[in-house]
Design a protein around this motif. Structure first.
Motif, PDB file in Angstrom:
ATOM      1  N   UNK A 259       9.138  -8.135   9.271  1.00  6.93           N
ATOM      2  CA  UNK A 259       8.412  -7.713   8.088  1.00  6.93           C
ATOM      3  C   UNK A 259       6.913  -7.821   8.307  1.00  6.93           C
ATOM      4  N   UNK A 260       6.128  -7.407   7.311  1.00 13.38           N
ATOM      5  CA  UNK A 260       4.669  -7.438   7.448  1.00 13.38           C
ATOM      6  C   UNK A 260       4.138  -8.868   7.370  1.00 13.38           C
ATOM      7  N   UNK A 261       2.922  -9.097   7.874  1.00 13.74           N
ATOM      8  CA  UNK A 261       2.318 -10.432   7.728  1.00 13.74           C
ATOM      9  C   UNK A 261       2.106 -10.786   6.261  1.00 13.74           C
ATOM     10  N   UNK A 262       2.126 -12.059   5.977  1.00 16.64           N
ATOM     11  CA  UNK A 262       2.025 -12.530   4.597  1.00 16.64           C
ATOM     12  C   UNK A 262       0.728 -12.057   3.931  1.00 16.64           C
ATOM     13  N   UNK A 263      -0.350 -11.996   4.702  1.00 16.82           N
ATOM     14  CA  UNK A 263      -1.654 -11.663   4.136  1.00 16.82           C
ATOM     15  C   UNK A 263      -2.023 -10.180   4.305  1.00 16.82           C
ATOM     16  N   UNK A 264      -1.037  -9.311   4.454  1.00 16.67           N
ATOM     17  CA  UNK A 264      -1.351  -7.903   4.730  1.00 16.67           C
ATOM     18  C   UNK A 264      -2.201  -7.279   3.625  1.00 16.67           C
ATOM     19  N   UNK A 265      -2.044  -7.717   2.380  1.00 18.49           N
ATOM     20  CA  UNK A 265      -2.796  -7.122   1.267  1.00 18.49           C
ATOM     21  C   UNK A 265      -4.308  -7.343   1.391  1.00 18.49           C
ATOM     22  N   UNK A 266      -4.703  -8.374   2.123  1.00 19.53           N
ATOM     23  CA  UNK A 266      -6.130  -8.644   2.285  1.00 19.53           C
ATOM     24  C   UNK A 266      -6.795  -7.660   3.240  1.00 19.53           C
ATOM     25  N   UNK A 267      -5.997  -7.040   4.115  1.00 22.28           N
ATOM     26  CA  UNK A 267      -6.576  -6.228   5.189  1.00 22.28           C
ATOM     27  C   UNK A 267      -6.086  -4.784   5.230  1.00 22.28           C
ATOM     28  N   UNK A 268      -5.025  -4.464   4.464  1.00 18.29           N
ATOM     29  CA  UNK A 268      -4.405  -3.143   4.577  1.00 18.29           C
ATOM     30  C   UNK A 268      -4.101  -2.568   3.200  1.00 18.29           C
ATOM     31  N   UNK A 269      -4.044  -1.252   3.104  1.00 17.00           N
ATOM     32  CA  UNK A 269      -3.752  -0.587   1.837  1.00 17.00           C
ATOM     33  C   UNK A 269      -2.263  -0.603   1.531  1.00 17.00           C
ATOM     34  N   UNK A 270      -1.419  -0.764   2.554  1.00 17.13           N
ATOM     35  CA  UNK A 270       0.033  -0.827   2.358  1.00 17.13           C
ATOM     36  C   UNK A 270       0.630  -1.723   3.428  1.00 17.13           C
ATOM     37  N   UNK A 272       3.018  -0.946   5.415  1.00 14.77           N
ATOM     38  CA  UNK A 272       3.251  -0.156   6.619  1.00 14.77           C
ATOM     39  C   UNK A 272       1.979  -0.028   7.455  1.00 14.77           C
ATOM     40  N   UNK A 273       0.827  -0.066   6.808  1.00 11.99           N
ATOM     41  CA  UNK A 273      -0.441   0.016   7.534  1.00 11.99           C
ATOM     42  C   UNK A 273      -0.636  -1.168   8.474  1.00 11.99           C
ATOM     43  N   UNK A 274       0.075  -2.266   8.231  1.00 11.38           N
ATOM     44  CA  UNK A 274      -0.088  -3.455   9.061  1.00 11.38           C
ATOM     45  C   UNK A 274       0.706  -3.377  10.360  1.00 11.38           C
ATOM     46  N   UNK A 275       1.519  -2.322  10.520  1.00  7.93           N
ATOM     47  CA  UNK A 275       2.383  -2.219  11.695  1.00  7.93           C
ATOM     48  C   UNK A 275       1.578  -2.078  12.982  1.00  7.93           C
ATOM     49  N   UNK A 276       0.579  -1.193  12.972  1.00  2.93           N
ATOM     50  CA  UNK A 276      -0.138  -0.833  14.192  1.00  2.93           C
ATOM     51  C   UNK A 276      -1.445  -0.161  13.791  1.00  2.93           C
ATOM     52  N   UNK A 277      -2.499  -0.244  14.575  1.00  4.18           N
ATOM     53  CA  UNK A 277      -3.766   0.407  14.209  1.00  4.18           C
ATOM     54  C   UNK A 277      -3.639   1.897  13.921  1.00  4.18           C
ATOM     55  N   UNK A 278      -2.769   2.603  14.624  1.00  2.00           N
ATOM     56  CA  UNK A 278      -2.575   4.024  14.327  1.00  2.00           C
ATOM     57  C   UNK A 278      -2.064   4.226  12.903  1.00  2.00           C
ATOM     58  N   UNK A 279      -1.107   3.379  12.494  1.00  2.62           N
ATOM     59  CA  UNK A 279      -0.546   3.516  11.149  1.00  2.62           C
ATOM     60  C   UNK A 279      -1.555   3.057  10.101  1.00  2.62           C
ATOM     61  N   UNK A 280      -2.363   2.088  10.446  1.00  2.00           N
ATOM     62  CA  UNK A 280      -3.415   1.652   9.520  1.00  2.00           C
ATOM     63  C   UNK A 280      -4.387   2.807   9.277  1.00  2.00           C
ATOM     64  N   UNK A 281      -4.788   3.488  10.334  1.00  4.58           N
ATOM     65  CA  UNK A 281      -5.666   4.656  10.193  1.00  4.58           C
ATOM     66  C   UNK A 281      -5.009   5.733   9.335  1.00  4.58           C
ATOM     67  N   UNK A 282      -3.751   6.089   9.637  1.00  2.93           N
ATOM     68  CA  UNK A 282      -3.082   7.178   8.926  1.00  2.93           C
ATOM     69  C   UNK A 282      -2.886   6.854   7.450  1.00  2.93           C
ATOM     70  N   UNK A 283      -2.513   5.611   7.150  1.00  4.16           N
ATOM     71  CA  UNK A 283      -2.343   5.210   5.756  1.00  4.16           C
ATOM     72  C   UNK A 283      -3.684   5.222   5.020  1.00  4.16           C
ATOM     73  N   UNK A 284      -4.730   4.710   5.667  1.00  6.39           N
ATOM     74  CA  UNK A 284      -6.048   4.694   5.028  1.00  6.39           C
ATOM     75  C   UNK A 284      -6.571   6.110   4.860  1.00  6.39           C
ATOM     76  N   UNK A 285      -6.348   6.966   5.861  1.00 14.20           N
ATOM     77  CA  UNK A 285      -6.742   8.374   5.766  1.00 14.20           C
ATOM     78  C   UNK A 285      -6.065   9.035   4.566  1.00 14.20           C
ATOM     79  N   UNK A 286      -4.769   8.807   4.403  1.00 19.22           N
ATOM     80  CA  UNK A 286      -4.036   9.396   3.282  1.00 19.22           C
ATOM     81  C   UNK A 286      -4.637   8.951   1.952  1.00 19.22           C
ATOM     82  N   UNK A 287      -4.994   7.682   1.849  1.00 17.40           N
ATOM     83  CA  UNK A 287      -5.563   7.181   0.594  1.00 17.40           C
ATOM     84  C   UNK A 287      -6.965   7.720   0.371  1.00 17.40           C
ATOM     85  N   UNK A 288      -7.696   7.921   1.432  1.00 15.63           N
ATOM     86  CA  UNK A 288      -9.004   8.585   1.300  1.00 15.63           C
ATOM     87  C   UNK A 288      -8.823   9.969   0.675  1.00 15.63           C
ATOM     88  N   UNK A 289      -7.822  10.723   1.138  1.00 17.65           N
ATOM     89  CA  UNK A 289      -7.562  12.045   0.566  1.00 17.65           C
ATOM     90  C   UNK A 289      -7.076  11.930  -0.877  1.00 17.65           C
TER      91      UNK A 289
END
Length: 387
Positions: A259-270, A272-289
């Motif tokens: 599962x995701x790290x306990x503190x994922x909400x402090x650093x990621x928008x979702x 799933x974004x905590x899985x890997x830097x690529x997914x963090x970028x894609x999730x953040x990009x989606x939220x930007x849109x």
């Protein structure tokens, strides 16, 4: 107490620069002055034919041209500029976009991105394809508004273009997986079935899952390849999002097992974004849109509302990736307006017994990542400010 919609409109009107594509601050209207919408192909009031003109980024009333199936859009009557409907207008996709008559490509700028479509022999798949295309056209229209490169890998740029495969899983498997690889975005068409998508959302414990969300996420992977990989942005990306050279398969395995790290909400928008830097970028990009398009819609319709209490502490310029950027003040106005807007709309959704409109919390770290994306987009559009 704060007049939320009034504050949003006031802030965005003052902040957004006037060099944006024309028409973005006005809801679409037919020549009869009735409101028309992004997906309309004719006015429900006066029955005037309508088409989406991708150069002006507007749905416009049309008049017959000098030859069969040629059209003149409103505002271009004296320019001898003629358009024809996309070849998919009469297909189950029901595309309302227009193509210049001198364009050899019969498909519009959205439909020409398709590499594989569902079998139209199946009525269910045909219905799903229409829903998918409605979402994809909204994505492509926004990308064009942002000034980002949108070219077909099928017919225009085999090396750097983008294309879509819309596939259905065989009865005996394997299941089609939605994803991106080297400019090819694959979507499982069963995601267009609301009951299937909702079941998967529950199984994956996701707060949000939509066709448009899938498209915005996967196109984020594509633009990472186009705008970040092997560019001066890459080292800055690694400092902020992490090192994408981390083993992706191992990262996925760890996420599914632990599962995701306990503190994922402090650093990621979702989560799933905590899985890997690529997914963090894609999730953040989606939220930007999400943020840009939703606020653009609010502004175009001039939304107003009753006073509401400011429930959260507003972000400041110091929370941005680059507080010294020339557009920093406008970015903060946009983001704080978004927080105010979603506070009210979430409460409206709850009052109807629905899920939250925006079931996410944006941390300061996430805001820095979104501002980083804003700067990348700004450079991609030639340095012109988006906000």
């Amino acid at each position: 107490m704060l007049g939320i919609f009034e504050a949003i409109t006031k802030r965005l009107v003052e902040a957004w620069k006037s060099d944006e594509p024309s028409g973005r601050r006005n809801a679409f209207r037919c020549r009869c002055e009735r409101p028309i919408y992004f997906q309309n192909s004719f006015c429900l009031g006066c029955k005037t034919p309508l088409g989406y003109q991708p150069d002006d980024l507007q749905v416009l009333a049309m008049s017959p041209g000098p030859q069969p199936d040629w059209w003149i859009v409103e505002g271009e009557e004296d320019q001898e500029t003629y358009w024809r409907r996309c070849e998919n207008f009469d297909s189950p996709a029901g595309c309302n976009w227009l193509v210049p008559v001198d364009d050899e490509e019969p498909l519009c700028r959205s439909c020409r991105l398709n590499h594989t479509i569902p079998s139209l022999d199946n009525a269910e798949s045909a219905l799903w394809w229409r829903k998918i295309e409605n979402a994809k056209r909204r994505l492509v229209a926004q990308l064009l508004q942002l000034g980002l490169p949108v070219v077909s890998k099928v017919s225009e740029d085999p090396e750097q273009g983008v294309m879509f495969d819309f596939l259905r899983s065989p009865e005996k498997g394997p299941r089609v997986m939605t994803g991106h690889a080297a400019g090819l975005i694959t979507l499982n068409v069963e995601e267009a079935d609301d009951s299937v998508r909702e079941r998967i959302r529950h199984e994956m414990r996701e707060p949000y899952r939509t066709l448009l969300g899938h498209f915005r996420h996967e196109i984020g992977h594509y633009y990472w390849d186009r705008l970040i990989d092997k560019t001066p942005w890459q080292e800055k990306f690694r400092e902020l999002f992490g090192d994408e050279r981390e083993d992706y398969a191992a990262a996925l395995k760890r996420n599914y097992e632990q599962g995701p790290p306990v503190d994922w909400r402090d650093r990621h928008i979702s989560s799933y974004a905590s899985v890997h830097p690529w997914e963090d970028w894609a999730e953040t990009w989606a939220h930007y849109l999400h943020v840009v398009d939703s606020l653009d819609t609010a502004l175009r319709f001039g939304l107003r509302g009753e006073d509401v209490e400011q429930a959260v502490e507003p972000f400041t310029i110091d929370d941005l990736y680059d507080p010294k950027d020339a557009d920093a003040k406008r970015v903060i106005l946009l983001v704080n307006s978004w927080v105010q807007l979603t506070t009210v709309i979430n409460e409206l959704a709850r009052s109807m017994g629905q899920q939250d409109f925006y079931p996410f919390v944006m941390s300061r770290t996430v805001l820095r990542k979104m501002h980083f994306i804003q700067l990348v987009v700004k450079e991609a559009r030639g340095g012109a400010s988006l906000i």
